[in-house]
Design an enzyme around this catalytic site. Structure first.
Site, PDB file in Angstrom:
ATOM      1  N   HIS A 149      -6.140 -19.431  13.026  1.00  0.00           N
ATOM      2  CA  HIS A 149      -7.503 -19.879  12.748  1.00  0.00           C
ATOM      3  C   HIS A 149      -8.278 -18.853  11.918  1.00  0.00           C
ATOM      4  O   HIS A 149      -8.947 -19.196  10.944  1.00  0.00           O
ATOM      5  CB  HIS A 149      -8.267 -20.151  14.051  1.00  0.00           C
ATOM      6  CG  HIS A 149      -9.740 -20.262  13.840  1.00  0.00           C
ATOM      7  ND1 HIS A 149     -10.350 -21.423  13.409  1.00  0.00           N
ATOM      8  CD2 HIS A 149     -10.726 -19.337  13.928  1.00  0.00           C
ATOM      9  CE1 HIS A 149     -11.655 -21.204  13.264  1.00  0.00           C
ATOM     10  NE2 HIS A 149     -11.905 -19.951  13.578  1.00  0.00           N
TER      11      HIS A 149
ATOM     12  N   CYS B 283      -8.025 -25.899  15.145  1.00  0.00           N
ATOM     13  CA  CYS B 283      -9.298 -26.499  15.547  1.00  0.00           C
ATOM     14  C   CYS B 283      -9.204 -28.014  15.679  1.00  0.00           C
ATOM     15  O   CYS B 283      -9.980 -28.628  16.392  1.00  0.00           O
ATOM     16  CB  CYS B 283     -10.400 -26.120  14.557  1.00  0.00           C
ATOM     17  SG  CYS B 283     -10.923 -24.402  14.764  1.00  0.00           S
TER      18      CYS B 283
ATOM     19  N   ASP C 165      -8.377  -7.137   1.177  1.00  0.00           N
ATOM     20  CA  ASP C 165      -7.457  -7.196   2.299  1.00  0.00           C
ATOM     21  C   ASP C 165      -8.180  -6.591   3.472  1.00  0.00           C
ATOM     22  O   ASP C 165      -9.048  -5.745   3.297  1.00  0.00           O
ATOM     23  CB  ASP C 165      -6.192  -6.379   2.030  1.00  0.00           C
ATOM     24  CG  ASP C 165      -6.433  -4.915   2.270  1.00  0.00           C
ATOM     25  OD1 ASP C 165      -6.990  -4.252   1.375  1.00  0.00           O
ATOM     26  OD2 ASP C 165      -6.119  -4.420   3.377  1.00  0.00           O
TER      27      ASP C 165
ATOM     28  N   CYS D  28      -9.007 -26.411  10.311  1.00  0.00           N
ATOM     29  CA  CYS D  28      -7.647 -25.886  10.491  1.00  0.00           C
ATOM     30  C   CYS D  28      -6.899 -26.624  11.594  1.00  0.00           C
ATOM     31  O   CYS D  28      -7.492 -27.262  12.457  1.00  0.00           O
ATOM     32  CB  CYS D  28      -7.672 -24.380  10.745  1.00  0.00           C
ATOM     33  SG  CYS D  28      -7.866 -23.890  12.471  1.00  0.00           S
TER      34      CYS D  28
ATOM     35  N   CYS E 117     -14.558 -26.371  11.388  1.00  0.00           N
ATOM     36  CA  CYS E 117     -13.319 -25.851  10.801  1.00  0.00           C
ATOM     37  C   CYS E 117     -12.268 -26.952  10.716  1.00  0.00           C
ATOM     38  O   CYS E 117     -12.087 -27.729  11.642  1.00  0.00           O
ATOM     39  CB  CYS E 117     -12.790 -24.684  11.632  1.00  0.00           C
ATOM     40  SG  CYS E 117     -11.220 -24.026  11.032  1.00  0.00           S
TER      41      CYS E 117
ATOM     42  N   ASP F 267       0.851  -1.173   0.000  1.00  0.00           N
ATOM     43  CA  ASP F 267       0.000   0.000   0.000  1.00  0.00           C
ATOM     44  C   ASP F 267       0.890   1.226   0.000  1.00  0.00           C
ATOM     45  O   ASP F 267       2.020   1.198   0.483  1.00  0.00           O
ATOM     46  CB  ASP F 267      -0.934  -0.004   1.217  1.00  0.00           C
ATOM     47  CG  ASP F 267      -1.952   1.111   1.095  1.00  0.00           C
ATOM     48  OD1 ASP F 267      -2.270   1.486  -0.057  1.00  0.00           O
ATOM     49  OD2 ASP F 267      -2.425   1.630   2.121  1.00  0.00           O
TER      50      ASP F 267
END
Length: 363
Positions: free
Chosen positions: A334, A308, A264, A305, A303, A91
């Site tokens: 997560h 998790c 983003d 992930c 989830c 940015d």
RNA sequence: GGUGGGGUUCCCGAGCGGUCAAAGGGGGCAGACUGUAAAUCUGCUGCGGUAGCUUCGGUGGUUCAAAUCCACCCCCCACCA
């Protein structure tokens, strides 16, 4: 042509695409984790890769201040400095014109900042921003704009847009590295005429990509969607579109439906550090709250992930509670997984012709 | 047994005649956060809708007025025997 639309949704403006950069391809729609100061807070490059992050952000203002461009140049650019070998979008510092409004003075050719660290003064304009981003060596360079605050009168927004447009012209004429792509940023606050005017004039200048800025700064959600409806149709079909700073899961889905390709947002990482976790439905729970102290289920049963699969709410709540860094890291992991996975689901849904169904889930 | 120091609102802890429902932490609760000045920030945390009511180990007392002073009692801690 570095951007290719591969699938279009039949019921909305949603689309899939592939954006090619020097550091690899990006599948859109995509979520880009924010790594302002050369790191996605609490995550290592390895973890980001494991999460499936394909591109991350860096920030001109912050990296210019620290470590400074001399160090970055010596390091051989931001990729080498940080150890992240996939694409980076930087940015321009335009957001800091908004977020650090009390610490700067607007000038015709740029902005006089008082460093938020030590108060020292320095100048950042379109020319400077391009030079810095060239040294950072990012794959996608953002034009230097003024992110307008909300609310903003039509008169102020028009004046600001005039400045932004002029700056963006300067950006376009400033040389970058050969393979860097410069994205323009549409402004115009919440006014249809200004948004259209901004989009049209930037399209005439022919940028490799277009961002929509000045949103998710406090305006009502419907107004944000309205602005997208006014703006996106004026952007070329063949170029990537990036909604800057957004958003909540629902907002991302709605923006994808309106033809946005890139996102983003600091929300997943910041909320994680503030003790909250995203659930499958896009809502958040304050894991740090006492009611989870003996809840031995994972953050989200649905989830997949790593966090998790292995850790309980009770354990994470404990870590956050006692101030162990690991708690924030697990939550960040997560939450990013949730956002990155949501984008994957969106992409697959577009291909399968089921995006509308997915969209319903978030209404 | 002796000497000294203590017992304060969920916890620690300040207060040591009125301005005290009682500082400050912790904990708890609620909220904020959208191109990161953010592992941050804000509010609430005895009961009650205000008036007001009930709290500072217990019981009595002094005083216009006590968490604060006095007496006795009950606990705790340190050192000495």
């Amino acid at each position: 042509m570095s951007f290719q639309v591969t699938v279009k949704d039949g019921y909305s403006a949603a689309r899939r695409g592939v954006l090619t950069t020097p550091h690899g391809k990006i599948n859109t729609p995509i979520f880009m984790p924010v790594g302002t100061r050369g790191a996605v807070k609490a995550m290592s490059p390895e973890e980001l890769e494991e999460l499936g992050a394909e591109i991350i952000l860096g920030n001109t203002y912050h990296l210019f201040l620290r470590p400074g461009m001399e160090i970055i140049r010596k390091a051989g650019g931001l990729h080498r400095f940080s150890g992240w070998e996939k694409p980076i979008l930087t940015d321009s510092g335009g957001f800091q014109v908004f977020s650090l409004a009390q610490l700067r003075k607007l000038k015709p050719d740029g902005v006089e900042f008082s460093s938020h660290i030590d108060g020292s003064r320095f100048f950042l304009g379109p020319k400077e921003s391009m030079q810095i981003q060239r040294d950072l060596g990012s794959d996608i360079v953002m034009a230097f704009d003024e992110c307008t605050p909300y609310p903003c009168s039509h008169q102020d927004a028009a004046k600001s847009l005039e400045i932004t447009t002029r700056w963006e012209t300067v950006c376009r004429d400033e040389p970058l590295n050969e393979d860097q792509q410069l994205f323009a940023i549409v402004q115009g606050s919440v006014y249809q005429d200004l948004r259209e005017q901004s989009a049209k004039s930037l399209v005439e200048l022919d940028f490799p990509g277009y961002a929509i800025g000045g949103l998710s700064v406090g305006e009502p959600e419907d107004q944000m969607y309205e602005c997208l409806d006014w703006t996106v149709p004026h952007l070329p079909e063949t170029k990537p579109r990036y909604l800057m700073g957004a958003g909540l899961p629902r907002q991302i889905v709605e923006a994808v439906a309106r033809g946005v390709d890139m996102f983003d947002c600091v929300i997943p990482t910041r909320l994680a550090r503030h003790g909250s976790a995203f659930l499958n439905n896009g809502e958040t729970i304050p894991v740090k709250a006492g009611r989870f102290a003996d809840d031995f289920s994972p953050i989200d049963e649905a989830c997949g992930c790593r966090v998790c699969r292995k850790f309980s709410r009770a354990y994470i709540r404990h870590l956050v509670q006692v101030g162990e860094i690991l708690g924030l890291r697990l939550l960040t992991y997560h939450n990013l997984y949730y956002f990155i996975n949501l984008m994957k689901e969106i992409r697959e849904a577009i291909t399968a012709g089921e995006f509308s169904k997915l969209r319903e889930r978030f209404k």
